[in-house]
Write a protein that holds these residues in place. Structure first.
Motif, mmCIF file in Angstrom:
data_model
loop_
_atom_site.group_PDB
_atom_site.id
_atom_site.type_symbol
_atom_site.label_atom_id
_atom_site.label_comp_id
_atom_site.label_asym_id
_atom_site.label_seq_id
_atom_site.Cartn_x
_atom_site.Cartn_y
_atom_site.Cartn_z
ATOM 1 N N ARG A 1 10.505 33.814 11.097
ATOM 2 C CA ARG A 1 11.100 33.210 11.734
ATOM 3 C C ARG A 1 10.188 31.591 12.233
ATOM 4 N NH1 ARG A 1 14.475 32.568 15.974
ATOM 5 N NH2 ARG A 1 14.005 31.926 17.990
ATOM 6 N N LEU A 2 8.699 32.523 11.995
ATOM 7 C CA LEU A 2 8.120 30.907 12.412
ATOM 8 C C LEU A 2 8.083 30.392 11.008
ATOM 9 C CD1 LEU A 2 5.204 30.193 14.067
ATOM 10 C CD2 LEU A 2 3.922 31.494 12.181
ATOM 11 N N ALA A 3 8.440 29.704 10.110
ATOM 12 C CA ALA A 3 8.302 29.128 9.254
ATOM 13 C C ALA A 3 8.869 28.307 9.844
ATOM 14 C CB ALA A 3 8.007 29.745 7.709
ATOM 15 N N MET A 4 10.732 29.200 10.024
ATOM 16 C CA MET A 4 11.759 27.927 10.779
ATOM 17 C C MET A 4 11.424 27.358 11.326
ATOM 18 S SD MET A 4 15.461 29.866 11.773
ATOM 19 C CE MET A 4 14.925 30.575 13.093
ATOM 20 N N LEU A 5 11.044 27.888 12.492
ATOM 21 C CA LEU A 5 10.727 26.799 13.823
ATOM 22 C C LEU A 5 10.095 26.002 13.280
ATOM 23 C CD1 LEU A 5 10.142 29.913 16.447
ATOM 24 C CD2 LEU A 5 11.932 28.552 16.299
ATOM 25 N N ARG A 6 8.317 26.137 12.439
ATOM 26 C CA ARG A 6 7.975 25.096 12.442
ATOM 27 C C ARG A 6 8.528 23.727 11.704
ATOM 28 N NH1 ARG A 6 2.523 27.989 10.608
ATOM 29 N NH2 ARG A 6 1.412 28.405 12.976
ATOM 30 N N ALA A 7 9.210 24.129 11.030
ATOM 31 C CA ALA A 7 10.200 23.040 9.232
ATOM 32 C C ALA A 7 11.082 22.455 10.671
ATOM 33 C CB ALA A 7 11.538 23.958 8.816
ATOM 34 N N ARG A 8 12.012 23.125 12.323
ATOM 35 C CA ARG A 8 12.457 22.355 13.166
ATOM 36 C C ARG A 8 12.038 21.177 13.606
ATOM 37 N NH1 ARG A 8 16.951 27.116 15.893
ATOM 38 N NH2 ARG A 8 17.924 27.575 13.129
ATOM 39 N N LEU A 9 10.228 21.917 14.086
ATOM 40 C CA LEU A 9 10.162 21.077 15.057
ATOM 41 C C LEU A 9 9.054 19.627 14.502
ATOM 42 C CD1 LEU A 9 8.529 20.632 17.577
ATOM 43 C CD2 LEU A 9 6.082 21.848 16.645
ATOM 44 N N GLU A 10 8.988 19.623 12.869
ATOM 45 C CA GLU A 10 8.729 19.392 12.106
ATOM 46 C C GLU A 10 9.113 17.658 12.157
ATOM 47 O OE1 GLU A 10 6.992 17.821 7.239
ATOM 48 O OE2 GLU A 10 6.811 20.405 8.115
ATOM 49 N N THR A 11 11.610 18.597 11.969
ATOM 50 C CA THR A 11 12.149 17.401 12.013
ATOM 51 C C THR A 11 12.637 17.021 12.568
ATOM 52 O OG1 THR A 11 13.000 18.908 10.258
ATOM 53 C CG2 THR A 11 14.611 17.648 11.016
ATOM 54 N N ALA A 12 12.164 17.189 14.587
ATOM 55 C CA ALA A 12 12.802 16.856 15.381
ATOM 56 C C ALA A 12 11.346 15.465 15.744
ATOM 57 C CB ALA A 12 12.221 18.114 16.862
ATOM 58 N N GLU A 13 10.398 15.900 15.383
ATOM 59 C CA GLU A 13 9.411 15.344 16.064
ATOM 60 C C GLU A 13 9.285 13.775 15.106
ATOM 61 O OE1 GLU A 13 5.611 17.822 17.623
ATOM 62 O OE2 GLU A 13 5.902 17.490 15.667
ATOM 63 N N ALA A 14 9.840 13.466 13.458
ATOM 64 C CA ALA A 14 10.387 12.633 12.548
ATOM 65 C C ALA A 14 11.217 12.406 13.238
ATOM 66 C CB ALA A 14 10.236 13.651 10.828
ATOM 67 N N ARG A 15 11.415 12.588 13.763
ATOM 68 C CA ARG A 15 13.505 11.427 14.523
ATOM 69 C C ARG A 15 12.680 10.761 15.254
ATOM 70 N NH1 ARG A 15 17.716 14.893 16.629
ATOM 71 N NH2 ARG A 15 18.420 15.228 14.336
ATOM 72 N N THR A 16 12.754 9.234 14.637
ATOM 73 C CA THR A 16 12.461 8.159 16.022
ATOM 74 C C THR A 16 13.536 7.264 16.066
ATOM 75 O OG1 THR A 16 12.168 7.045 13.669
ATOM 76 C CG2 THR A 16 10.561 7.977 14.338
ATOM 77 N N GLY A 17 13.732 6.505 17.253
ATOM 78 C CA GLY A 17 14.611 6.030 17.539
ATOM 79 C C GLY A 17 15.525 6.229 18.680
ATOM 80 N N LEU A 18 16.947 6.107 18.509
ATOM 81 C CA LEU A 18 18.001 6.987 19.990
ATOM 82 C C LEU A 18 18.698 8.461 18.954
ATOM 83 C CD1 LEU A 18 20.068 6.218 21.527
ATOM 84 C CD2 LEU A 18 21.517 5.312 20.339
ATOM 85 N N PRO A 19 17.970 8.607 19.667
ATOM 86 C CA PRO A 19 18.824 10.214 19.529
ATOM 87 C C PRO A 19 20.639 10.463 19.833
ATOM 88 C CG PRO A 19 18.537 10.363 21.878
ATOM 89 C CD PRO A 19 17.560 8.802 21.524
ATOM 90 N N PRO A 20 21.105 11.606 18.267
ATOM 91 C CA PRO A 20 22.134 11.155 18.339
ATOM 92 C C PRO A 20 23.322 11.391 18.993
ATOM 93 C CG PRO A 20 21.500 12.950 17.512
ATOM 94 C CD PRO A 20 20.279 12.428 17.613
ATOM 95 N N VAL A 21 24.695 10.818 19.490
ATOM 96 C CA VAL A 21 24.814 10.883 20.778
ATOM 97 C C VAL A 21 26.302 11.606 20.069
ATOM 98 C CG1 VAL A 21 26.201 10.500 22.516
ATOM 99 C CG2 VAL A 21 23.789 9.631 22.456
ATOM 100 N N CYS A 22 27.127 12.555 19.899
ATOM 101 C CA CYS A 22 28.727 13.043 19.927
ATOM 102 C C CYS A 22 29.444 12.400 20.339
ATOM 103 C CB CYS A 22 28.626 14.233 19.124
ATOM 104 S SG CYS A 22 29.617 14.829 18.087
#
Length: 532
Positions: A139-160
């Motif tokens: 679970r820790l590895a999964m959470l760190r991967a999610r955090l890395e993906t979220a922090e790498a996201r730049t610009g406007l967050p997606p709006v659905c």
């Protein structure tokens, strides 16, 4: 403050027109999002183009721009909360892993409290601990991967537009109750065009140019693109707001802005009116005292104190929130808030509550005790705070927010045994006293003065040292102390109050003096300041 009132539209003859307006509004809202936030076109240029090509007025476009800006801002705020939540979950998982590693090491060595276990049972426990440790590391590895993906996201967050949940249901049609993809597509289109907004303004007739309430009927301006089908305006008759009708009438009479939002729910249209409601004049005074409110998962503890900080009454308002729906939780908390505000208004005293934030705690629910996690998950402090602020503003009751640091500890040590209060009611006393800006020093008539180097410390440093000795079951020891030479009930707890000793015994307000009333210095040892 702003207030919103809703009512159902009973006249179903206008539903086709409302459906068409909502479809046009939703289509233009999505197109404006692409033009402004994807293609970076100026809003002024978009406004001229949309008015000319899509048959809407300037007020319609302003409503589109304001709603779109709010959606983007909400998406950005949700992204920030997502990052904070992920970091909190990672920290709690790391602590759980460290604890399991320590436990696994102790089981392997067979030392400490595990030494008495038979080897077979110790081996079985070690196997279970190692399995849990493996799952936590995954679970820790999964959470760190999610955090890395979220922090790498730049610009406007997606709006659905239409919700991500409904979008993903197209990949599992049968599990989500859809017979075919066409049925899902219809639900998807309805979700993307189920509301529209009419922005209000002070200088316009009835507070809104596109939607006006006139003699119990709403006159709705139809966009020019739909005028050929439905006419320039449509009238919605029989519109009556069960609550807030007087507020809306007053806003129309005084020229206040009124914004209307039309929302379709399960095939029925509702209208929401939002306007400024002037707050009632404050009728409470801090010179009379205060009411402290301590919110807990199963009760609202309320304590009333006089202007010197002495408790004069206490009450628990019990409720059950676990397993309740959102509307039920709101109704239960609303009743509790109504009782609290009525008490404060009748006593002429302000309400003091703690300024709490449970976002970080709720991020750690997975690693906490299951019973505690269930209570914290159902803990609706944000909803309670919003209901309290709204009702207090209507009734003219002042609400004071204070720092929650050590209020439970102070209540247990200073007021719980002395006045025969529950721990929650004693914490409410400490909260009320903090709202009146009264000090909470540890007092003793026999303690030696602190060294000169420590006299400038904040008093909370002393309470921090006391806190471990009164947590959990240790707090019950405060009731077991001798009452010999204890100060009488009603003795002022503030240096601002004149000395007025009274004989022991319960008073007429229902607060009983009980055993365990030694001065706090005798309870907490040397962690005291000199008596003041």
């Amino acid at each position: 403050m702003q207030a919103t009132f809703q009512t159902k539209i009973q006249d179903r003859s206008v539903y086709p027109a409302l459906d068409a307006i909502a479809a046009l509004y939703g289509r233009l809202l999505r197109r404006l999002f692409v033009d402004v936030y994807v293609h970076n076109r100026p809003l002024v240029e978009c406004k001229r183009e949309y008015i000319a090509h899509y048959g809407i007025t300037a007020r319609h476009f302003n409503a589109l721009a304001i709603e779109l800006k709010a959606k983007v801002k909400a998406a950005e705020e949700a992204h920030r909360h997502h990052l904070v939540n992920l970091r909190g979950q990672i920290q709690s998982t790391e602590r759980a892993i460290a604890k399991l590693q320590k436990q696994e090491k102790a089981l392997a060595s067979g030392k400490g409290r595990w030494a008495a276990l038979p080897p077979e049972e110790r081996a079985e426990r070690r196997r279970r601990v190692r399995f849990r440790l493996h799952q936590k590391q995954r679970r820790l590895a999964m959470l760190r991967a999610r955090l890395e993906t979220a922090e790498a996201r730049t610009g406007l967050p997606p709006v659905c537009f239409g919700s991500r949940r409904l979008f993903h249901r197209q990949f599992h049609l049968e599990e989500n109750g859809f017979a075919s993809h066409d049925e899902w597509r219809k639900a998807w289109r309805d979700a993307r065009s189920q509301s529209f907004f009419c922005i209000g303004s002070k200088g316009e007739m009835s507070g809104n140019l596109n939607c006006s309430l006139i003699a119990g009927s709403l006159r709705l301006r139809v966009p020019n693109a739909l005028a050929a089908r439905f006419g320039r305006c449509i009238w919605i008759h029989g519109v009556r707001f069960p609550y807030g009708d007087d507020v809306i009438s007053r806003a129309i009479a005084t020229g206040q802005a009124i914004s209307y939002r039309f929302v379709r729910k399960r095939g029925v249209w509702y209208v929401f009116a939002t306007t400024e409601r002037p707050a009632a004049p404050i009728t409470t005074s801090r010179m009379a005292g205060a009411l402290g409110a301590d919110l807990n998962p199963d009760r609202l503890a309320v304590a009333e104190v006089d202007r010197f900080g002495n408790p004069v009454a206490a009450r628990d308002i019990r409720f059950q929130l676990q397993g309740k729906r959102r509307e039920q939780v709101k109704a239960i908390l609303g009743d509790a808030v109504a009782d609290l505000v009525a008490w404060a208004k009748g006593a002429g005293k302000p309400i003091v509550v703690e300024h709490l934030d449970f976002r970080e705690k709720k991020a750690r629910l997975r690693e906490d005790d299951k019973r505690y996690a269930r209570k914290l998950s159902a803990f609706a402090y944000g909803k309670f705070s919003a209901l309290l602020m709204a009702r207090a503003a209507r009734e003219g009751v002042e609400v004071i927010r204070v720092n929650p640091a050590f209020t439970s500890v102070i209540g247990k040590v200073k007021f719980m045994a002395r006045y025969g209060l529950s721990p929650h009611a004693a914490a409410a006393v400490a909260i009320a006293r903090r709202g009146l800006r009264l000090g909470e020093r540890l007092r003793s008539g026999t303690a030696r003065p602190l060294p000169a180097r420590n006299r400038g410390r904040h008093v909370w440093s002393d309470w921090r040292r006391v806190a471990p000795s009164v947590r959990g079951k240790l707090a019950h020891r405060l009731y077991e102390r001798s009452s010999e030479d204890a100060p009488g009930r009603g003795e002022p707890r503030s240096t601002l109050a004149p000395a007025a000793p009274r004989p022991h015994g319960p008073g007429c307000d229902g607060l009983a003096w009980g055993p365990g009333c030694d001065p706090p210095a005798r309870i907490v040892g040397s962690a005291v300041r000199p008596a003041s």
